[in-house]
Design an enzyme around this catalytic site. Sequence first.
Site, PDB file in Angstrom:
ATOM      1  N   ASN A 112     -18.641 -16.248 -50.941  1.00 32.71           N
ATOM      2  CA  ASN A 112     -18.904 -16.672 -49.470  1.00 32.71           C
ATOM      3  C   ASN A 112     -20.312 -17.475 -49.793  1.00 32.71           C
ATOM      4  O   ASN A 112     -21.138 -16.400 -49.513  1.00 32.71           O
ATOM      5  CB  ASN A 112     -18.759 -15.807 -48.246  1.00 32.71           C
ATOM      6  CG  ASN A 112     -18.819 -16.595 -46.973  1.00 32.71           C
ATOM      7  OD1 ASN A 112     -19.206 -17.679 -47.054  1.00 32.71           O
ATOM      8  ND2 ASN A 112     -18.366 -15.805 -45.877  1.00 32.71           N
ATOM      9  N   ARG A 142     -14.704 -19.701 -49.998  1.00 34.84           N
ATOM     10  CA  ARG A 142     -14.731 -20.089 -48.689  1.00 34.84           C
ATOM     11  C   ARG A 142     -15.470 -21.568 -48.576  1.00 34.84           C
ATOM     12  O   ARG A 142     -16.509 -21.584 -48.961  1.00 34.84           O
ATOM     13  CB  ARG A 142     -15.116 -19.074 -47.601  1.00 34.84           C
ATOM     14  CG  ARG A 142     -15.439 -19.461 -46.030  1.00 34.84           C
ATOM     15  CD  ARG A 142     -16.400 -18.978 -45.230  1.00 34.84           C
ATOM     16  NE  ARG A 142     -16.476 -19.251 -44.110  1.00 34.84           N
ATOM     17  CZ  ARG A 142     -17.726 -19.520 -43.048  1.00 34.84           C
ATOM     18  NH1 ARG A 142     -18.963 -18.941 -43.840  1.00 34.84           N
ATOM     19  NH2 ARG A 142     -17.608 -19.879 -41.985  1.00 34.84           N
ATOM     20  N   HIS A 179     -14.229 -21.675 -38.461  1.00 38.01           N
ATOM     21  CA  HIS A 179     -14.012 -20.404 -38.471  1.00 38.01           C
ATOM     22  C   HIS A 179     -12.703 -19.741 -38.669  1.00 38.01           C
ATOM     23  O   HIS A 179     -12.052 -18.723 -38.174  1.00 38.01           O
ATOM     24  CB  HIS A 179     -14.560 -19.609 -37.204  1.00 38.01           C
ATOM     25  CG  HIS A 179     -15.827 -19.802 -37.097  1.00 38.01           C
ATOM     26  ND1 HIS A 179     -16.559 -19.890 -35.917  1.00 38.01           N
ATOM     27  CD2 HIS A 179     -16.878 -19.638 -37.828  1.00 38.01           C
ATOM     28  CE1 HIS A 179     -18.026 -20.179 -35.928  1.00 38.01           C
ATOM     29  NE2 HIS A 179     -18.179 -19.701 -37.192  1.00 38.01           N
ATOM     30  N   HIS A 208     -15.444 -15.703 -31.590  1.00 37.48           N
ATOM     31  CA  HIS A 208     -16.059 -15.632 -33.039  1.00 37.48           C
ATOM     32  C   HIS A 208     -17.693 -15.896 -32.683  1.00 37.48           C
ATOM     33  O   HIS A 208     -17.855 -17.111 -32.554  1.00 37.48           O
ATOM     34  CB  HIS A 208     -15.424 -16.431 -34.129  1.00 37.48           C
ATOM     35  CG  HIS A 208     -16.183 -16.125 -35.289  1.00 37.48           C
ATOM     36  ND1 HIS A 208     -15.750 -15.441 -36.480  1.00 37.48           N
ATOM     37  CD2 HIS A 208     -17.513 -16.378 -35.820  1.00 37.48           C
ATOM     38  CE1 HIS A 208     -16.487 -15.476 -37.440  1.00 37.48           C
ATOM     39  NE2 HIS A 208     -17.553 -16.247 -37.098  1.00 37.48           N
ATOM     40  N   LEU A 209     -18.133 -14.811 -32.421  1.00 32.77           N
ATOM     41  CA  LEU A 209     -19.718 -14.737 -32.248  1.00 32.77           C
ATOM     42  C   LEU A 209     -20.678 -14.137 -33.103  1.00 32.77           C
ATOM     43  O   LEU A 209     -20.722 -12.997 -33.328  1.00 32.77           O
ATOM     44  CB  LEU A 209     -19.728 -14.034 -30.808  1.00 32.77           C
ATOM     45  CG  LEU A 209     -18.999 -14.551 -29.426  1.00 32.77           C
ATOM     46  CD1 LEU A 209     -19.407 -13.682 -28.421  1.00 32.77           C
ATOM     47  CD2 LEU A 209     -18.871 -15.922 -29.303  1.00 32.77           C
ATOM     48  N   GLY A 210     -21.033 -15.019 -33.934  1.00 37.49           N
ATOM     49  CA  GLY A 210     -21.974 -14.647 -35.089  1.00 37.49           C
ATOM     50  C   GLY A 210     -23.097 -15.585 -35.120  1.00 37.49           C
ATOM     51  O   GLY A 210     -23.399 -16.118 -33.853  1.00 37.49           O
ATOM     52  N   SER A 211     -23.977 -15.855 -35.980  1.00 34.54           N
ATOM     53  CA  SER A 211     -24.761 -16.735 -36.059  1.00 34.54           C
ATOM     54  C   SER A 211     -24.278 -18.307 -35.729  1.00 34.54           C
ATOM     55  O   SER A 211     -24.877 -18.899 -34.996  1.00 34.54           O
ATOM     56  CB  SER A 211     -25.887 -16.924 -37.423  1.00 34.54           C
ATOM     57  OG  SER A 211     -24.901 -17.341 -38.186  1.00 34.54           O
ATOM     58  N   ARG A 224     -28.106 -23.303 -33.588  1.00 36.97           N
ATOM     59  CA  ARG A 224     -27.490 -24.463 -33.347  1.00 36.97           C
ATOM     60  C   ARG A 224     -27.353 -24.864 -31.877  1.00 36.97           C
ATOM     61  O   ARG A 224     -26.875 -23.980 -31.074  1.00 36.97           O
ATOM     62  CB  ARG A 224     -25.963 -24.600 -34.256  1.00 36.97           C
ATOM     63  CG  ARG A 224     -26.222 -24.809 -35.508  1.00 36.97           C
ATOM     64  CD  ARG A 224     -24.908 -24.891 -36.392  1.00 36.97           C
ATOM     65  NE  ARG A 224     -24.825 -23.434 -36.930  1.00 36.97           N
ATOM     66  CZ  ARG A 224     -23.700 -23.088 -37.464  1.00 36.97           C
ATOM     67  NH1 ARG A 224     -22.362 -23.828 -37.449  1.00 36.97           N
ATOM     68  NH2 ARG A 224     -23.590 -21.922 -37.896  1.00 36.97           N
ATOM     69  N   ASP A 277     -31.776 -14.195 -32.587  1.00 39.28           N
ATOM     70  CA  ASP A 277     -30.947 -12.908 -32.676  1.00 39.28           C
ATOM     71  C   ASP A 277     -30.684 -12.460 -31.174  1.00 39.28           C
ATOM     72  O   ASP A 277     -31.965 -12.010 -30.767  1.00 39.28           O
ATOM     73  CB  ASP A 277     -31.756 -12.075 -33.821  1.00 39.28           C
ATOM     74  CG  ASP A 277     -30.978 -10.889 -33.696  1.00 39.28           C
ATOM     75  OD1 ASP A 277     -30.007 -10.605 -33.011  1.00 39.28           O
ATOM     76  OD2 ASP A 277     -31.189 -10.184 -34.914  1.00 39.28           O
ATOM     77  N   PRO A 278     -29.669 -12.223 -30.831  1.00 37.27           N
ATOM     78  CA  PRO A 278     -29.596 -11.632 -29.352  1.00 37.27           C
ATOM     79  C   PRO A 278     -30.256 -10.153 -29.136  1.00 37.27           C
ATOM     80  O   PRO A 278     -30.538  -9.706 -28.184  1.00 37.27           O
ATOM     81  CB  PRO A 278     -27.931 -11.401 -29.190  1.00 37.27           C
ATOM     82  CG  PRO A 278     -27.476 -12.632 -30.022  1.00 37.27           C
ATOM     83  CD  PRO A 278     -28.436 -12.700 -31.243  1.00 37.27           C
ATOM     84  N   ARG A 279     -30.253  -9.414 -30.331  1.00 34.69           N
ATOM     85  CA  ARG A 279     -30.854  -7.975 -30.283  1.00 34.69           C
ATOM     86  C   ARG A 279     -32.272  -8.093 -30.162  1.00 34.69           C
ATOM     87  O   ARG A 279     -32.863  -7.239 -29.277  1.00 34.69           O
ATOM     88  CB  ARG A 279     -30.735  -7.488 -31.566  1.00 34.69           C
ATOM     89  CG  ARG A 279     -29.156  -6.942 -31.918  1.00 34.69           C
ATOM     90  CD  ARG A 279     -29.150  -6.503 -33.323  1.00 34.69           C
ATOM     91  NE  ARG A 279     -29.372  -7.501 -34.349  1.00 34.69           N
ATOM     92  CZ  ARG A 279     -29.349  -7.472 -35.683  1.00 34.69           C
ATOM     93  NH1 ARG A 279     -29.015  -6.129 -36.163  1.00 34.69           N
ATOM     94  NH2 ARG A 279     -29.850  -8.312 -36.491  1.00 34.69           N
ATOM     95  N   HIS A 285     -20.610  -6.412 -32.354  1.00 40.24           N
ATOM     96  CA  HIS A 285     -21.644  -4.967 -32.098  1.00 40.24           C
ATOM     97  C   HIS A 285     -22.372  -5.189 -30.786  1.00 40.24           C
ATOM     98  O   HIS A 285     -23.309  -4.122 -30.585  1.00 40.24           O
ATOM     99  CB  HIS A 285     -22.436  -5.231 -33.461  1.00 40.24           C
ATOM    100  CG  HIS A 285     -21.958  -4.862 -34.606  1.00 40.24           C
ATOM    101  ND1 HIS A 285     -21.121  -3.690 -34.936  1.00 40.24           N
ATOM    102  CD2 HIS A 285     -21.480  -5.766 -35.676  1.00 40.24           C
ATOM    103  CE1 HIS A 285     -20.526  -4.178 -36.085  1.00 40.24           C
ATOM    104  NE2 HIS A 285     -20.801  -5.064 -36.547  1.00 40.24           N
ATOM    105  N   GLU A 310     -12.817 -11.977 -43.285  1.00 40.96           N
ATOM    106  CA  GLU A 310     -12.401 -13.508 -43.852  1.00 40.96           C
ATOM    107  C   GLU A 310     -12.264 -13.289 -45.370  1.00 40.96           C
ATOM    108  O   GLU A 310     -11.575 -14.120 -46.105  1.00 40.96           O
ATOM    109  CB  GLU A 310     -13.789 -14.319 -43.715  1.00 40.96           C
ATOM    110  CG  GLU A 310     -13.757 -14.619 -42.233  1.00 40.96           C
ATOM    111  CD  GLU A 310     -15.211 -15.263 -41.814  1.00 40.96           C
ATOM    112  OE1 GLU A 310     -15.173 -16.277 -41.456  1.00 40.96           O
ATOM    113  OE2 GLU A 310     -16.218 -14.460 -41.948  1.00 40.96           O
TER     114      GLU A 310
END
Length: 405
Positions: free
Chosen positions: A11, A98, A186, A213-216, A246, A288-290, A339, A386
């Site tokens: 990937n 991928r 995705h 699907h919640l990533g970057s 984005r 980054d939400p964190r 997470h 994936e």
Amino acid sequence: MPGQHAVLVLNAGSSSIKFGLFDCSSGAASRLALAGGEVDGIGGTDGIDGAMTFAVDGAAPRTLRRGDGDPYRAALAPVIEWLREAWPNVRLAAVAHRVVHGGRHYFEPTVVDDAVLSELRTLIPLAPLHQPHNIDAIDTMRAACPGVPQVAVFDTGFHRTLPRIEQLLPLPHSWFDEGVRRYGFHGLSYEFLTIALDEAFGELARGRVIAAHLGSGASLCALRGLVSVATTMGFSALDGLMMSTRCGSIDPGVVLHMIDVRGLSHEALGTLLYHHSGLQGVSGLSGDPRVLLAQEDKNERAKEALELYVHRIVRETGALAAVLGGLDMLVFTAGIGEHSAPIRARVCGALALFGIELDDDANRANAHVISRPTSRVKVVVEPTNEAWIAARAAWSLVGGQARLA
């Protein structure tokens, strides 16, 4: 194990390559990788300066320095060396890649030859963050492993079931015939979810399901009967939800304004929409939400960015639920989805009108099911896989030939 067949999955991104080796000696790709790792610190054209981390059977990570030269050749050379030294009895049946965009011609896993590679290059403008690096990895591995099939597994392929009305864009019809349509992305993640949810929940998973699907990168997919019937990403991976960097869906008039009034070039516009928008752009702090969650009490822009992020997820979830005619299950996956308990709690709280009742303790623990037994909608946290989907697809395509070799 002499003659052990396996598939290597890559990937490839702009700054990292994740890899995994999947045993296929039982006649199917094992769900858990034999081993895997990641190459970090891939630089630009001047070479790379980073480290590759190997996670082999729980061994401590090892760091390897990089030399100069072609970045992808340099990044993949240690992967190939590791494969030969650590797994000398493995017979590589295929390398599965991928590939984000398959365009209007490629939906099924495909062995890449010169003609396929040439056509995949024409799709770079549709996925400029990912497609060039996917292609670089294929090109490098074709040269490094002659005779080993390089199999492209497309993120857009899962969404081939979208009804025509979901694929159409309100533009002149001739554009649709030329490939300007909604594709969805995705797909490897969503395909895994359909398998895992069906195994865990049976008939309920075949009902009205929305997967987040919640990533970057981020998207939602509406599933009915375990197939995609609507999704938030469309023609490109810029569409739909607000993401880490984005923008997601915006008024096209804003883009015209940026060109006509602000005088942005095509390159500058692309950089803005892909790299300096979303959570990063609104907060001015981080994508980054964190980081934003830790700052929101004292930073108004961080708070506002998170509010907008959640709002967009809630709004799009409501739209997809309307398409489905209701909601039976809500599923969170990928880095943020798996997470971030606070993000899940805020999304579910705003969706209480559907009868969602969150179990706060289960949510904080990232449990598999995080809704209460009385909730009308089952809420699930399902880690995605994936890489296994890619290995499984590649083995299904070339496994018979590999067993005869």
